[in-house]
Design a protein around this motif. Structure first.
Motif, mmCIF file in Angstrom:
data_model
loop_
_atom_site.group_PDB
_atom_site.id
_atom_site.type_symbol
_atom_site.label_atom_id
_atom_site.label_comp_id
_atom_site.label_asym_id
_atom_site.label_seq_id
_atom_site.Cartn_x
_atom_site.Cartn_y
_atom_site.Cartn_z
ATOM 1 N N ALA A 89 0.835 -1.207 0.000
ATOM 2 C CA ALA A 89 0.000 0.000 0.000
ATOM 3 C C ALA A 89 0.869 1.255 0.000
ATOM 4 N N LYS A 90 1.929 1.235 0.778
ATOM 5 C CA LYS A 90 2.839 2.383 0.843
ATOM 6 C C LYS A 90 3.505 2.624 -0.516
ATOM 7 N N SER A 91 3.933 1.550 -1.180
ATOM 8 C CA SER A 91 4.556 1.685 -2.498
ATOM 9 C C SER A 91 3.561 2.263 -3.505
ATOM 10 N N CYS A 92 2.327 1.786 -3.455
ATOM 11 C CA CYS A 92 1.294 2.307 -4.361
ATOM 12 C C CYS A 92 1.071 3.801 -4.140
ATOM 13 N N GLN A 93 1.050 4.216 -2.884
ATOM 14 C CA GLN A 93 0.839 5.635 -2.570
ATOM 15 C C GLN A 93 2.004 6.484 -3.048
ATOM 16 N N GLN A 94 3.210 5.967 -2.915
ATOM 17 C CA GLN A 94 4.389 6.713 -3.361
ATOM 18 C C GLN A 94 4.416 6.874 -4.887
ATOM 19 N N SER A 96 1.722 6.583 -6.906
ATOM 20 C CA SER A 96 0.505 7.332 -7.235
ATOM 21 C C SER A 96 0.086 7.154 -8.695
ATOM 22 N N ALA A 117 -2.898 -3.246 -2.584
ATOM 23 C CA ALA A 117 -3.251 -2.236 -3.585
ATOM 24 C C ALA A 117 -4.589 -1.583 -3.247
ATOM 25 N N SER A 120 -4.354 0.913 -0.404
ATOM 26 C CA SER A 120 -3.711 2.195 -0.701
ATOM 27 C C SER A 120 -4.712 3.283 -1.060
ATOM 28 N N VAL A 122 -5.504 4.695 -3.797
ATOM 29 C CA VAL A 122 -4.988 5.772 -4.657
ATOM 30 C C VAL A 122 -5.470 5.655 -6.105
#
Length: 384
Positions: A89-94, A96, A117, A120, A122
């Motif tokens: 989730a953090k990777s998806c947010q980064q 974007s 995913a 996230s 996003v």
């Protein structure tokens, strides 16, 4: 750039078709002027995929992610792994992206990646399943129990779910009451000219006989024993031909021993693993595929798209390909006699089949193009 896509790999294999699908999808998306990001595990067997994706213009992000093959408890372990889901989730947010697509491979794979995913929040999330693996789940270890858990998981996590063939879609929907309609997007493929040296064949193969061939991994899924038995059956019926097996794998030793004991001398050849197996397609008269199960095999699309007549068993995806290729024949059942008889019919009609391939090859390649696959994927994700 048109759209930013994040593709998340299942991180399953160093030679599998699932990751090669990501290469082709990346190339197709780039042709549509999309910005492509790919999230991969730092596992060493994913290094080559990372290099290939970068060559195709993808932005590759490596994280210490576990794939299903690394989990002793398989998907049960993945759906409770909150730490990995949060990391995804953090990777998806980064990153974007405008949309996220998880390469699930089959119904038990990539569930932690999908959950992360979705967590996230996003972008729209999609998943692509190549082989549902649901038809005989009840026959496998703890199959009914696994099925109950999976049905609950899929109801709880609705997202845009893509299947690669009509039969795969039917198999999945027969098993799951999915919260929303699934979609079918057939694979796309490359059909560029093969620029490699002419493949080496046994020197004693000077007599012009039809060559029947297979290219891929020698694993139980591919059911190469059936191909050999069917080919040997054709020989007993008086049909002369040669068998060429292109590749390698855990079944090679057994297959080699069986051929030495049962096949006439100088009628078969195993190449071993090849860096450019496509070079051997130029010498094949018939491409044969006897798999127990498939989704929509890229190897068959590549062979048919190069105008090679093919004989296949009725696995998922066979009808999707045969629908666009009169030169692809589907055996009525998976027996040596049925498959062998279909081989004999194809050999007897070889000139006609090759002419049909010449006539229809351009339309086949247009349909199974990278651009068509990428465009339909954007539509399925709801961002076209």
């Amino acid at each position: 750039m048109n759209k930013r896509l994040l593709l998340i790999s299942s991180n399953s294999s160093d030679r599998g078709g699932g990751e090669r699908y990501l290469i082709y999808l990346t190339k197709g998306l780039r042709l549509l002027d999309c910005e492509v990001h790919v999230l991969l595990s730092t596992a060493s067997y994913m290094d080559n995929w990372a290099k290939l994706l970068i060559i195709e213009g993808a932005h590759v992000h490596r994280k210490n992610l576990l794939g299903l093959r690394s989990r002793p408890l398989r998907f049960v372990q993945s759906i409770v792994d909150q730490n990995q889901q949060l990391e995804i989730a953090k990777s998806c947010q980064q990153i974007s992206p405008d949309a996220i697509l998880v390469n699930q491979q089959y119904d038990e794979d990539g569930l932690d990646y999908v959950a992360g995913a979705l967590m996230s929040q996003v972008a729209p999330v999609g998943g692509i399943i190549h082989m549902p693996m649901t038809a005989h789940k009840h026959q496998r270890l703890l199959g009914n129990f696994r099925g109950k858990l999976l049905r609950k998981w899929y109801k709880k996590h609705p997202y845009s779910l893509i299947l690669v063939s009509k039969d795969s879609q039917k198999e999945f929907e027969n098993y799951y009451s999915y919260p929303r309609p699934t979609k079918v997007v057939n694979h796309g493929c490359e059909f560029s000219e093969i620029i490699t040296s002419h493949p080496s064949l046994p020197s004693k193969w000077s007599e012009p006989l039809p060559i029947i061939g297979f290219s891929g991994q020698f694993v139980l899924q591919k059911n190469l024993q059936l191909l050999i038995d069917a080919w040997l059956w054709t020989i007993k019926q008086g049909m002369r031909s040669r068998l060429l097996l292109i590749g390698d794998g855990p079944e090679r030793q057994n297959l080699d021993k069986y051929l030495r004991e049962n096949a006439p001398e100088n009628t078969w050849y195993i190449t071993g693993w090849q860096e450019h197996p496509e070079a051997y397609l130029s010498v094949l008269d018939i491409y044969a595929m006897t798999s127990h199960f498939e989704g929509l095999p890229l190897a068959l699309i590549e062979a048919a798209g190069r105008g090679i007549p093919a004989v296949v068993t009725n696995f998922n995806g066979a009808s999707d390909i045969a629908e666009h290729a009169l030169w692809v024949s589907v055996a009525t059942d998976a027996s040596p006699e049925s498959f062998g008889n279909t081989l004999i019919n194809s050999i007897n009609q070889l000139s006609w089949l090759k002419q049909q391939a010449t006539n229809g090859q351009q339309d086949f390649q247009k349909y199974f193009s990278l651009q068509r696959m990428a465009s339909e994927t954007l539509v399925a994700l709801g961002i076209a």
